[in-house]
Design an enzyme around this catalytic site. Structure first.
Site, short mmCIF file in Angstrom:
data_model
loop_
_atom_site.label_atom_id
_atom_site.label_comp_id
_atom_site.label_asym_id
_atom_site.label_seq_id
_atom_site.Cartn_x
_atom_site.Cartn_y
_atom_site.Cartn_z
N HIS A 14 0.86 -1.19 0.00
CA HIS A 14 0.00 0.00 0.00
C HIS A 14 0.90 1.24 0.00
O HIS A 14 1.14 1.84 1.05
CB HIS A 14 -0.91 -0.01 1.23
CG HIS A 14 -1.97 1.05 1.20
ND1 HIS A 14 -3.22 0.84 1.74
CD2 HIS A 14 -1.98 2.31 0.74
CE1 HIS A 14 -3.94 1.95 1.60
NE2 HIS A 14 -3.19 2.85 0.99
N GLU A 19 -2.52 -1.55 -3.27
CA GLU A 19 -3.59 -0.77 -2.67
C GLU A 19 -3.24 0.71 -2.72
O GLU A 19 -2.06 1.07 -2.72
CB GLU A 19 -3.79 -1.17 -1.21
CG GLU A 19 -4.11 -2.63 -0.99
CD GLU A 19 -4.26 -2.98 0.48
OE1 GLU A 19 -4.80 -4.05 0.76
OE2 GLU A 19 -3.83 -2.18 1.35
N HIS A 33 -7.74 -5.97 7.32
CA HIS A 33 -7.50 -5.00 8.39
C HIS A 33 -7.76 -5.62 9.75
O HIS A 33 -8.87 -6.01 10.09
CB HIS A 33 -8.35 -3.73 8.24
CG HIS A 33 -7.70 -2.54 8.88
ND1 HIS A 33 -7.73 -2.32 10.24
CD2 HIS A 33 -6.98 -1.53 8.38
CE1 HIS A 33 -7.06 -1.22 10.54
NE2 HIS A 33 -6.58 -0.72 9.41
#
Length: 250
Positions: free
Chosen positions: A43, A73, A200
Site C-alpha cells: 500500500h 492498494e 484490516h
C-alpha cells in the site's frame, strides 16, 4: 479456498526508520512466498512512509517471476508528488494482478473506512475502467455496513474488500455475532456479482472465526498482525500458521 496475500508494508516501516536497505522488503516477500503465501500486497502512500515506488517495481518483478498475485492498494484520488507518481501511473508501470482502491489520506495512520459510493462513484468510474485496461482486477475497500455495496458492481469493480477493523474489535470484545455484519455484506455483494476480499486487523486469533462465518471469501490481505507475530515465531512459521487456519476453515 481463501488465498493469503501478505502485506509487507511493516517491513518497509522498519527499514525506513533507519534508512538504507535493511530489512530487505524483497527478501521478506520471498520468504513469505517460500512459506506458501499466495501473493504479496503493498500500500504505497504519497508520503512514502513505508513502501516506495521503487519497492513496488521490484516486488512486481518478484511476483511475476514466481507466478503469484501482486496486489497494489492505494487512494486513486491522491495527486502525484516527488517520489510518488500517483496510483494509476504506478499500476500502469507495475501491472499488478489486482488494484485495491482505498480512500485514505496522509493524516490517517492506517485505512479506517471505505468508500462512500454515493459521493465518490462518478469519480471512481473512469479510474476503474483505466485500471481494467491495464489488466488489473479491481477491488474497492468498503465498510461492511455500507447499504450501497452493490453499487461497486455498477462502477465496474470485480470485488470488494471488506474493512474488518470493526469485526476485529467486536471479536476481541467477545461478541458472538462479531462477523454478522460482514457476513450480510458479503451476501449482498455476491448477489450483485462481486467477489469478496477482506482485510484490516485480521490475526491468527480472529481469522478462523471470520472465515467460518463469512461465506466464500476469496482473499485475505494481512500485514500488521502477521509481521508482529513473526517477531516472536519467525516469518515462515507465521505464514504457515495462517495457511493452516485457512485450510482448516475454522
Amino acid at each position: 479456498m481463501t488465498r493469503l496475500s501478505v502485506n509487507v508494508n511493516k517491513i518497509a516501516v522498519l527499514r525506513n526508520s533507519r534508512g538504507g536497505g535493511d530489512p530487505d522488503v524483497v527478501r521478506a516477500a520471498m520468504t513469505c512466498l517460500r512459506a506458501g503465501a499466495h501473493g504479496i500486497t503493498v500500500h504505497p502512500r504519497p508520503d512514502q512512509r513505508h513502501i516506495r515506488a521503487d519497492d513496488v517495481l521490484m516486488l512486481s518483478e518478484l511476483t511475476r517471476q514466481h507466478d503469484v498475485e501482486f496486489n497494489i492498494e492505494g487512494n486513486p484520488f491522491a495527486p502525484p508528488r516527488p517520489g510518488y507518481p500517483g496510483l494509476l501511473p504506478l499500476c500502469d508501470q507495475a501491472r499488478p494482478a489486482q488494484a485495491t482502491l482505498v480512500p485514505d489520506g496522509d493524516g490517517q495512520l492506517t485505512s479506517d473506512h471505505g468508500f462512500d459510493f454515493q459521493r465518490d462513484g462518478a469519480r471512481l468510474l473512469p479510474l476503474i475502467a483505466a485500471l481494467k485496461d491495464y489488466g488489473c482486477r479491481v477491488s474497492l475497500f468498503v465498510d461492511a455496513g455500507n447499504p450501497h455495496i452493490a453499487r461497486a458492481a455498477e462502477l465496474g469493480a470485480d470485488r470488494i474488500e471488506l474493512y474488518t477493523g470493526p469485526y476485529a474489535e467486536a471479536f476481541a470484545a467477545g461478541k458472538v455475532d462479531a462477523a454478522a455484519v460482514s457476513a450480510a455484506a458479503a451476501r449482498r455483494a455476491q448477489a450483485a456479482g462481486l467477489g469478496i476480499n477482506a482485510g484490516h486487523d485480521l490475526s491468527q486469533a480472529n481469522l478462523g472465526h471470520f472465515l467460518a462465518e463469512v461465506p466464500d471469501v476469496l482473499e485475505v490481505s494481512i500485514g500488521h498482525a502477521l509481521i508482529g507475530e513473526a517477531l516472536y515465531d519467525g516469518l515462515e512459521t507465521t505464514v504457515e500458521r495462517y495457511l493452516g487456519i485457512i485450510e482448516s476453515g475454522t
